[in-house]
Design a protein around this motif. Sequence first.
Motif, short mmCIF file in Angstrom:
data_model
loop_
_atom_site.label_atom_id
_atom_site.label_comp_id
_atom_site.label_asym_id
_atom_site.label_seq_id
_atom_site.Cartn_x
_atom_site.Cartn_y
_atom_site.Cartn_z
N GLU A 20 0.83 -1.20 0.00
CA GLU A 20 0.00 0.00 0.00
C GLU A 20 0.87 1.26 0.00
OE1 GLU A 20 -3.27 2.50 -0.07
OE2 GLU A 20 -3.12 0.35 -0.52
N THR A 21 1.98 1.21 0.72
CA THR A 21 2.91 2.34 0.76
C THR A 21 3.38 2.71 -0.63
OG1 THR A 21 3.69 1.87 3.00
CG2 THR A 21 5.19 3.09 1.57
N MET A 22 3.71 1.72 -1.44
CA MET A 22 4.21 2.00 -2.79
C MET A 22 3.17 2.74 -3.63
SD MET A 22 7.15 0.94 -2.28
CE MET A 22 7.90 -0.07 -1.01
N LYS A 23 1.91 2.38 -3.44
CA LYS A 23 0.85 3.07 -4.18
C LYS A 23 0.68 4.51 -3.70
CE LYS A 23 -1.45 -1.38 -4.85
NZ LYS A 23 -2.58 -2.25 -4.46
N ILE A 24 0.80 4.70 -2.38
CA ILE A 24 0.71 6.06 -1.83
C ILE A 24 1.86 6.93 -2.35
CG2 ILE A 24 0.83 7.43 0.29
CD1 ILE A 24 -0.46 5.03 1.74
N ILE A 25 3.06 6.36 -2.37
CA ILE A 25 4.22 7.11 -2.86
C ILE A 25 4.02 7.51 -4.32
CG2 ILE A 25 6.68 6.95 -3.45
CD1 ILE A 25 7.01 5.13 -0.99
N ARG A 26 3.53 6.60 -5.13
CA ARG A 26 3.33 6.91 -6.55
C ARG A 26 2.34 8.05 -6.72
NH1 ARG A 26 6.67 6.66 -9.76
NH2 ARG A 26 6.92 4.41 -10.01
N GLU A 27 1.27 8.03 -5.96
CA GLU A 27 0.29 9.12 -6.03
C GLU A 27 0.92 10.45 -5.62
OE1 GLU A 27 -3.12 8.07 -3.73
OE2 GLU A 27 -3.61 6.32 -4.97
#
Length: 336
Positions: free
Chosen positions: A123-130
């Motif tokens: 989930e962190t990786m998706k937040i970072i991308r956003e």
Amino acid sequence: MNMKERLLKALKGEEVDKVPVCTVTQSAIVELMDLTGAAWPEAHTDSQKMADLAVASYEVCGLEGVRAPYCLTVLAEAMGCEVNMGTKNRQPSVTDHPYPKGVDNLAMPENLLSVGRIPAVLETMKIIREKVGDEVPIIAGMEGPVTLASDLASVKKFMKWSIKAPEDFNTILDFACDACIEYANALFDAGVDVISVPDPVASPDLMSPDTFDKMLKPFLQKFADGVKGPMILHICGDVSPILEMMADCHFPSISIEEKVKDLKGAKAKVAGKVTICGNVSSPFVLLAGDAATVKAAATKALEDGIDVLAPGCGIAPDTPVANLKAMVEARDEYYA
């Protein structure tokens, strides 16, 4: 050329406008924890805090990439290891092992990707991308198969098996390798651009070069071949005796410490096979030095042909922001 394009090209040895400057190893420091309100140990489990802390090294320090998580225990914990989550300036560590007596009862967790902290990391990786968009590279870190296998059995037993029980040694390495492949591919599915794979137990400090060549390299090759994106192999210590073997592990790039004294010589040894990331000393320069010391070490690495300018190993949590900024400034001044 944006930061993501630059890093991906540099890792493949392709021409870039300037050498990227980032960290491919542990990135979090206390000063950024205080600035963001995202501190360890909470930032190891809370996706938003993990992301906020990671992004700060890009937004505040100027590093050309965002790297998370911050330890080598995420997969180990999901596979059954007990973990002490550490403190604000001490990383998590494995404290107990599920298979110290042998490999007869090895069992892969059902739905591995839903166990422990793995969902939070994904989930962190998706937040970072956003947060950073598509032009900034996301670098995920994870333990390599050798270190994971040693955590499952205990380092002492793992090293003993390498000599006295090679079948058990190979079995637990194969088991660890399968888990690493599944987790790494899930990280790429979550939007990661590059995976950094520290595998400290593969170091010549612990395993002989002959053992690395004959017993560890095949599993590192299997791991690299099973993953669908670019990875960087990091092994701690003076890896001069195994540099050419590391270059044969099918990773496009390797990361080395300052303990490899002859960077030019290292580059020559692996020319045409892998690129090299590093090798500004984390403890002696970035932690203990000042801006001038950092700039001198970074400039030397650039002059010696480093492909990605980075700390030689995980950044110590008490490292000053000013010194990370100085590493970026050194790169910029080198190309001015």
